[in-house]
Design an enzyme around this catalytic site. Sequence first.
Site, PDB file in Angstrom:
ATOM      1  N   CYS A 134     -17.146 -23.201  -0.489  1.00 14.96           N
ATOM      2  CA  CYS A 134     -18.570 -22.967  -0.242  1.00 14.96           C
ATOM      3  C   CYS A 134     -18.802 -22.480   1.185  1.00 14.96           C
ATOM      4  O   CYS A 134     -18.864 -23.286   2.122  1.00 14.96           O
ATOM      5  CB  CYS A 134     -19.348 -24.251  -0.510  1.00 14.96           C
ATOM      6  N   CYS A 137     -21.993 -23.827   2.840  1.00  7.57           N
ATOM      7  CA  CYS A 137     -21.899 -25.210   3.336  1.00  7.57           C
ATOM      8  C   CYS A 137     -21.071 -25.282   4.617  1.00  7.57           C
ATOM      9  O   CYS A 137     -21.395 -26.028   5.535  1.00  7.57           O
ATOM     10  CB  CYS A 137     -21.216 -26.115   2.303  1.00  7.57           C
ATOM     11  N   ASP A 138     -19.968 -24.533   4.677  1.00 11.56           N
ATOM     12  CA  ASP A 138     -18.979 -24.768   5.728  1.00 11.56           C
ATOM     13  C   ASP A 138     -18.827 -23.623   6.730  1.00 11.56           C
ATOM     14  O   ASP A 138     -18.156 -23.785   7.754  1.00 11.56           O
ATOM     15  CB  ASP A 138     -17.598 -25.033   5.090  1.00 11.56           C
TER      16      ASP A 138
END
Length: 310
Positions: A134, A137-138
């Site tokens: 992701c 997200c990261d």
Amino acid sequence: MNEADLVIVGGGPAGLTSAIYASRALIDTVVIEKMLPGGQPILTTFIENYPGFPDGISGPEFAERLESQAKKFGARIVTSQPVREVLQVDNGFEIKTEEETFFAKAVIIATGTSPRKLNVPGEDTFTGRGVSYCAVCDGAFYKDKVVAVVGGGDSAIVEAIYLTRFASKVYVIHRRDQLRAEKILQERAFSNSKITFVWNTVVQSIDGNRRVELLKLRNVKTEEISELPVDGIFIYIGSTPNSSMVRNLVELDENGFIITDNFMKTKTPGLFAAGDVRSNTFRQLATAVGDGAIAANSAEKYLGELIWKH
Ligand code: NAP
């Protein structure tokens, strides 16, 4: 036991659209979502091909709007409860999560897909420590760092372009010498000076000490082995369907996707499927939303017929 006329398993675009249509038709509707409502858009940077948004919309904002629209019409949304099993019982279905059992007269499965894994040494060890599925997200953790993206489809290329916001260099490692991604994305990636393509290559292992430091690569044409130092690796090699909870009630295709007719009906009356978990679909936001509307309409008709029978 929690009872409803309709339980929708999965709170992504297909499930929430079903919830909007069903609850607006005054059907008592519960959505059971394994994490937070919103589905794939929550993990998507920016949506620019959904009709009606010429300037695009951020994935998380789109997800929030779907959720509030479903709630506005009265759908109840249960979160953080993965559904383990759906059973056919007298007059309907039992939907079992780890904590609760729900009963519904009709069920729509809109559980989507999960990221496919590379299944190479180091992948599990370093998940959350340099291995990610992701970018949204990261990605921000990789400011001025070097990352690799594996895959050649739309997801890999969209997220590789996104990662160039943060990373100093993004390698796209693809097993062939041509991308599967749509042409407009290819052109953007080819003209991005931070992206370098590593063609005809697969990842053999992911190595490091406390975090990812090195990828071992194999060129599938020459069999040459090489090493690529990276700080992170984002894996976008497609996805597998989340269909196991209904495997005994539906027909699955050879890859585990649920087979339905054009009305989203499965082989079990009262059980419908919509969105990415369905076999032979285009797997786009627009099609997921369309599936969700059709499934809700079919469920409404089914529930109407039940009333006539009793
Ligand atoms: P995908 O289209 O199935 O692409 C998967 C990619 O990973 C392919 O390039 C494939 O290589 C590669 N791959 C598969 N298994 C591999 C393995 N074991 N090792 C190395 N590489 C492997 O998946 P996706 O990109 O996640 O897209 C899924 C669906 O969502 C598609 O329908 C896509 O159009 C849609 N989507 C659309 C957008 C958009 O419209 N902007 C954005 C994201 C996703 P090969 O090419 O050699 O098969």
